[in-house]
Every structure is written in structure tokens, then in C-alpha cells.
Design an enzyme around this catalytic site. Structure first.
Site, PDB file in Angstrom:
ATOM      1  N   HIS A  55       0.838  -1.200   0.000  1.00  0.00           N
ATOM      2  CA  HIS A  55       0.000   0.000   0.000  1.00  0.00           C
ATOM      3  C   HIS A  55       0.877   1.256   0.000  1.00  0.00           C
ATOM      4  O   HIS A  55       0.565   2.217  -0.674  1.00  0.00           O
ATOM      5  CB  HIS A  55      -0.945   0.029   1.196  1.00  0.00           C
TER       6      HIS A  55
ATOM      7  N   GLU B  47       0.432   7.780  -3.816  1.00  0.00           N
ATOM      8  CA  GLU B  47       1.381   7.393  -2.764  1.00  0.00           C
ATOM      9  C   GLU B  47       2.652   8.231  -2.829  1.00  0.00           C
ATOM     10  O   GLU B  47       3.181   8.658  -1.793  1.00  0.00           O
ATOM     11  CB  GLU B  47       1.698   5.899  -2.839  1.00  0.00           C
TER      12      GLU B  47
ATOM     13  N   HIS C  69       2.926  10.732   0.192  1.00  0.00           N
ATOM     14  CA  HIS C  69       3.839  10.174   1.197  1.00  0.00           C
ATOM     15  C   HIS C  69       5.308  10.207   0.768  1.00  0.00           C
ATOM     16  O   HIS C  69       6.167  10.563   1.566  1.00  0.00           O
ATOM     17  CB  HIS C  69       3.433   8.733   1.523  1.00  0.00           C
TER      18      HIS C  69
END
Length: 185
Positions: free
Chosen positions: A60, A112, A116
Site C-alpha cells: 500500500h 502514494e 507520502h
């Protein structure tokens, strides 16, 4: 009364880091997901989910995190996602970092990286897109959640005490982990 988990959605491996004061985080959280659970949690009809045939845990993301928070997020807007930078590992990403909800994995990878990955660029091991995604692939191979659960005779589709799941994963990983469970009634 024991708490039972039917399906585990995310596994987060917490690694304490020695980080420079410049960083807005103090741990990296490596998150894996069980695709069927992600589908159920997202309330997408199973027939519309992208579930891999092998039914394995998938990546993930790697989330730089300040203890006790859900961030930082979207740290460097000057570092947009560039899919061409991942061409050497694209096949591995397509197999291990799938988007369960949509069919175009680049949408998920973009999210992502921009949310992040851009927060981790102060770390040499994660300071480019290629390094960020490669490190997640490396950790996914190293921390094989399915094998840890299988060794403890924990298999998908049955209910287990959450403590048994955590114990099996902690034993396999060799670190304290945290799981998020979705309980089906």
C-alpha cells in the site's frame, strides 16, 4: 472476550529511525494490504475490484509519520510523479503494488508518491521515486506476511483472535507491528 478479526486490511511495520531535525516525521510505516479486505472496506462490489489471482498481500505504501499523527502529507509539490522513472521496476510494481479499486495502477502510485513519498526525500534511501518504490518492493519481499500467517496456520476466510494474528506477524517480522482489522458480522 477475545477480539476476532475476519480479515486484516493493513499491516504496518514500525521502524524507529535516527532522523535529522529537518524531518517532520520520526518513523516510517510500511503498509501492506490484503486486497479482498481493501475491496470490502472501500465498499466496491467484489466483481469490480482488481484482486490478484495469487490472493497475496500487496504493497500500500511507505508513510513517513510523526508519532501520534497521520502525517506529514504532500510535502514537496515541486516533485511531481513521473511514471517514466519507474520503467525499470514497472513489472514488479504491477505485480506487487496493485490498485485494488481502479485498474490503472499509476493513479495509486501517483497518490502514494505525492502524498507520502515526497515527505521522505530527506532520507538517502528514499530520495527519488525509483528509490522510494524500490524500497517498498524490497520490504515487501523481506516481510512476507502470508508466510508468517501460514506458519501460524492462519488462513484467509476464517476468524482468528487478533492477538494470534499480531503474534504470528511479530514473530515473523522480528519487530513490533500493528494491524488494522475489519470485523465482519
Amino acid at each position: 472476550m477475545n477480539s476476532f478479526c475476519k480479515l486484516c486490511a493493513f499491516l504496518a511495520l514500525f521502524a524507529q529511525l535516527s532522523l535529522a531535525a529537518l524531518n517532520d516525521f520520526d518513523i516510517l510505516v510500511f503498509v501492506q494490504q490484503f486486497p479482498k479486505t481493501t475491496c470490502i472496506n472501500s465498499r466496491v462490489p467484489p466483481a469490480r475490484c482488481n484482486i490478484p489471482r495469487n490472493d497475496l498481500w500487496t504493497i500500500h505504501g511507505i508513510w513517513p509519520t510523526k508519532s501520534g499523527t497521520n502525517g506529514p502529507n504532500s510535502c514537496r509539490r515541486d516533485l511531481p510523479f513521473k511514471p517514466a522513472e519507474l520503467r525499470t521496476i514497472r513489472r514488479q510494481l504491477e505485480a506487487k503494488w496493485i490498485d485494488v479499486i481502479r485498474t490503472n495502477p499509476e493513479t495509486f502510485w501517483r497518490h502514494e508518491w505525492e502524498r507520502h513519498g515526497t515527505c521522505s526525500v530527506d532520507l538517502v534511501d528514499l530520495n527519488t521515486q525509483l528509490k522510494y518504490f524500490s524500497k517498498a518492493l524490497q520490504w515487501n519481499n523481506r516481510y512476507n506476511i502470508e508466510s508468517y500467517l501460514r506458519r501460524a496456520r492462519i488462513t484467509p476466510g476464517r476468524a482468528y483472535p487478533s492477538a494470534d494474528i499480531v503474534r504470528a506477524i511479530n514473530r515473523g517480522v522480528g519487530l513490533q507491528t500493528r494491524i488494522t482489522c475489519i470485523t465482519q458480522v
